[in-house]
Design an enzyme around this catalytic site. Sequence first.
Site, PDB file in Angstrom:
ATOM      1  N   GLU A 193       0.712  -1.221  -0.609  1.00  0.00           N
ATOM      2  CA  GLU A 193       0.113  -0.248   0.066  1.00  0.00           C
ATOM      3  C   GLU A 193       0.826   1.419   0.095  1.00  0.00           C
ATOM      4  O   GLU A 193       1.924   1.597   0.665  1.00  0.00           O
ATOM      5  CB  GLU A 193      -0.968   0.312   1.529  1.00  0.00           C
ATOM      6  CG  GLU A 193      -1.625   0.990   1.101  1.00  0.00           C
ATOM      7  CD  GLU A 193      -3.234   1.036   2.512  1.00  0.00           C
ATOM      8  OE1 GLU A 193      -3.522   1.252   1.891  1.00  0.00           O
ATOM      9  OE2 GLU A 193      -2.221   0.867   3.048  1.00  0.00           O
ATOM     10  N   GLY A 327       2.774   1.422  10.748  1.00  0.00           N
ATOM     11  CA  GLY A 327       3.042   0.585  12.658  1.00  0.00           C
ATOM     12  C   GLY A 327       2.508  -0.615  12.220  1.00  0.00           C
ATOM     13  O   GLY A 327       2.858  -1.471  12.772  1.00  0.00           O
ATOM     14  N   ALA A 328       1.607  -1.112  10.997  1.00  0.00           N
ATOM     15  CA  ALA A 328       1.565  -2.249  10.447  1.00  0.00           C
ATOM     16  C   ALA A 328       0.580  -2.304   9.065  1.00  0.00           C
ATOM     17  O   ALA A 328       0.580  -0.793   8.345  1.00  0.00           O
ATOM     18  CB  ALA A 328       0.049  -2.552  11.580  1.00  0.00           C
ATOM     19  N   GLU A 364      -5.739  -2.629  12.831  1.00  0.00           N
ATOM     20  CA  GLU A 364      -6.002  -3.056  11.139  1.00  0.00           C
ATOM     21  C   GLU A 364      -7.054  -4.319  11.379  1.00  0.00           C
ATOM     22  O   GLU A 364      -7.328  -4.811  10.288  1.00  0.00           O
ATOM     23  CB  GLU A 364      -4.845  -4.384  11.497  1.00  0.00           C
ATOM     24  CG  GLU A 364      -3.477  -3.153  11.990  1.00  0.00           C
ATOM     25  CD  GLU A 364      -3.552  -2.111  10.876  1.00  0.00           C
ATOM     26  OE1 GLU A 364      -3.686  -1.810   9.034  1.00  0.00           O
ATOM     27  OE2 GLU A 364      -3.008  -1.120  10.788  1.00  0.00           O
ATOM     28  N   GLU A 386      -8.829   4.985   7.080  1.00  0.00           N
ATOM     29  CA  GLU A 386      -8.402   5.145   7.437  1.00  0.00           C
ATOM     30  C   GLU A 386      -8.578   5.906   9.060  1.00  0.00           C
ATOM     31  O   GLU A 386      -8.660   5.507   9.580  1.00  0.00           O
ATOM     32  CB  GLU A 386      -6.880   5.876   7.396  1.00  0.00           C
ATOM     33  CG  GLU A 386      -6.005   5.035   6.222  1.00  0.00           C
ATOM     34  CD  GLU A 386      -5.308   3.773   6.831  1.00  0.00           C
ATOM     35  OE1 GLU A 386      -5.642   3.067   8.270  1.00  0.00           O
ATOM     36  OE2 GLU A 386      -4.440   3.230   6.434  1.00  0.00           O
TER      37      GLU A 386
END
Length: 952
Positions: A193, A327-328, A364, A386
């Site tokens: 992404e 972060g993920a 997530e 997001e």
Amino acid sequence: MANPCRKLLFNIYMGFYCSTIMPKMCICSQFSMSSTDPFNKDPRAVPIATNGEPFPWNKLRLPSMIIPLHYDLLVHPNLTSLDFVGFEKIEVLVRDATQFIILHSKDLEVMNVILQSEEDLRYRKPGKKLNVLSYPAHQQIALLVPEKLMADLRYSVAINFQAKLANGLEGFYKSTYRTRGGKTRIIAVTDFEPTEARMAFPCFDEPLFKANFSIKIRRESGHIALSNMPKVKTIELEGGLLEDHFETTVKMSTYLVAYIVCDFNSVSGTTSSGVKVSVYASPDKWSQTHYALEASLKLLDFYENYFDINYPLPKLDLIAIPDFGSGAMENWGLITYEETSLLFDTKTSSASDQLWVTKVIAHELAHQWFGNLVTMEWWNDIWLNEGFATYMELISVNATYPELQSDDAFLDVCFAVIKKDSLNSSRPISNQAETPTQIAEMFDAVSYNKGACILNMLKDFLNEEKFHKGIIYYLKRFSYGNAKNDDLWSSLSNSCLGDFTSGEFCYSDSKMTSNTLAFLGENVEVKEMMTTWTQQKGIALVVVTREGRSLRLRQERFLSGVFKEDPEWRALQERYLWHIPLTYSTSSSNVIHRHVLKSRTDTLELPENTSWVKFNVDSNGYYIVHYEGHGWDQLITQLNQNHTLLRPKDRLGLIHDAFQLVSAGRLTLDKALDLTRYLQHEASIPALLKGLEYLELFYHMMDRKNVSDVTENLKHYILRYFKPVIDTQSWSDKGSVWDRMLRSTILKLACYLNHAPCIHKATELFSQWMESSGKLNIPSDVLKVVYSVGAQTTVGWNYLLEQYGLSMSGAEKKKILYALSTSKHQEKLMKLIELGMEGEVIKTQELSLLLYAITRNPKGQQLSWNFLRENWTHLLKKFDLGSYAMRMIISGTTSHFSSKDELQEVKLFFESLKAQGLHLDIFQIILETISKNIKWLEKNLPTLRTWLLVSS
């Protein structure tokens, strides 16, 4: 994606001081860019392929005349030679006749392309070999077909390709880790992404082009392969190789494809609905996976019930990656995490670490619905992914882990973005984004934090039940498809009284089609209202003037660093108008009053006399309030007399708004400081910490400027004023999450200010820890302060650096790295930077946070700025210009400046970069931030100096 920024979030929780530029959490990976921007081309120019022939497509976006249906993808990474080969068959549907197929491809060598028609496949004909043109400027290839592809027919495109595993942190790249025995191991991991799938295989790399994927991975027997779906079978090949076949995925976007080859271990469990959940980590860190498994099982069960939609896949893997750019990342069925965002070490992870890990997992997992199941049509609306995932952290963690009290932490999500959004250089939530740099900069605090905050405001406005039903409707209606802003507003406006969660329309009459919320008793349209929050940048200021029982309201655009008397102020106000869902309470009643302010001015009548009025109840609204006349004095009086008559979140909001108003010249600094005097009686820890945060901010500002008299007086004031709080802290891990976070914060500050009892206790614990050869278990909530005090001696600093290399706990390594960055010796700080650039002892991914921390150190601020300028070329080789890490490095080393000479230095540096064709929107944000800092000091330093003298 959890940003830090991307999944903006990120690592700020470790206590590194972040400027107002970057978001708190960013959990996905950033868009890569080369050192120049090849996308800024004349759109009228005819593209020329690398072989000199005309390229048949001149747009950044792919044509829509061909859509992918299914990818059959085989990948074989070689972890010795660090390259990979691949083969794919893409089944496509031709919508309009064409003589070329345009795909994305970046840094891939395409070796052979064969086209087969449906007839070819049916009669097993060999197909036709296609010529391939490459246009790297747009990261595109063109497949030229000898005969026109016919509309409404399906074709198969077979492609052989190869490439090196990427050295960066995006695409298909190599990651390394060291075992406890000191050996280096290599794994291969993906992070796609927003647009890096094209680095791994030629594809239609845009979110709208959803397809199914059948993936096969070749590996050696000492490794395992993971992908989005469960493994179906393993085939033994010649030479000892194994080939894993995975189930075909559901329909999804390319950026969610994931596959990994590693030698990790896992722990597994099953949800109540039968989904197998596994958490993977390197063997030496396997013991740190158990909390993540527990949290994932709870949260997945919660989301299935909350959304009334089962998790669509049969399994979910979460894996801790040693080298990760954010972060993920929410890859469907195989979520990748930076280690400190997933692993929890019971010995070294603090209360704030636990809250962070839980929130990132929640973020997530929310993406498995918001983003994966329903995907935005284009990156201009990435906030639909997001913002919702950040908002769902609040809802899900509150429900599954109420003891973490995350509801009280959510306001900081909004406060963090307000600092950026109050600058003229901010941007709308929905913003045009076409080039890679523009797309990368969409992954910021505006998409994550502001998106979450306006959703929370809308939920409070509609009420929780209607909002909840609306998002279920949205998810069911657009499952496995794409959506845009208006689709969300339409879903939330659907006000059927019965059950409309099946995904079918159920408007009861024609009035409902206008999105009118009749149940509110006011003619308020969700789309009309929310467009004012998504299509224009900035934040609203509500000015309240009370005259008896009349409340005169006025809305303006809130601008930090621009004062009303400034000549540009009026021009910056033009054309800004919000539909603001106001709430307010009074001293006379607990009733929450509501009103939508749709015009520039309005008047409300109070039903009774009252001593004060407080707007924005519980700070649920995304706006700032200023009370003209005696409004602030009345609230300050109430706080000093009995602060408990105001809600805890209202007290927190007042502290925040007061100091923001100071930055806009609307409230004097001494008035805002007077408001904090009641804090000696405050029992709400979030409010206490917010007041302390501003005092600490001023101390660091004065310390960096070397304003010694103000620094000393502020130090004595903090230690004297907060002495009761400091003295009652135990050096333990006892108490609630907020008790523990207060302990970590207040003791770290007390020791930083050389409070003798704090220094003595921390030194004693550090000495005992060293004497035990690092085996003594120091309470995790005070680890950072103990290490920071220990790092002030040469022996302690060297020992900490040695332990950093040995530690198997990411949480501990973060605390050690922060402590090392507080040294007063510049040669030690320079050594840290060099180690970060080398990337062996200190991972290169830590460099941006390391520079943030060093810049906060008065001994390191000039060091980091000089390093940035002198090593710019080397940094660009490690980080792409548009990456989150690079933006964080640039802002971290510059945005703290507060003098005209420093502003000029930064301006000249940015101009030199622009002259090389390098530009980021963050350049303007930083220049505006520095100008604001200069203005703040000029206006408020004398006031701060006088206030401290009076208060001493």
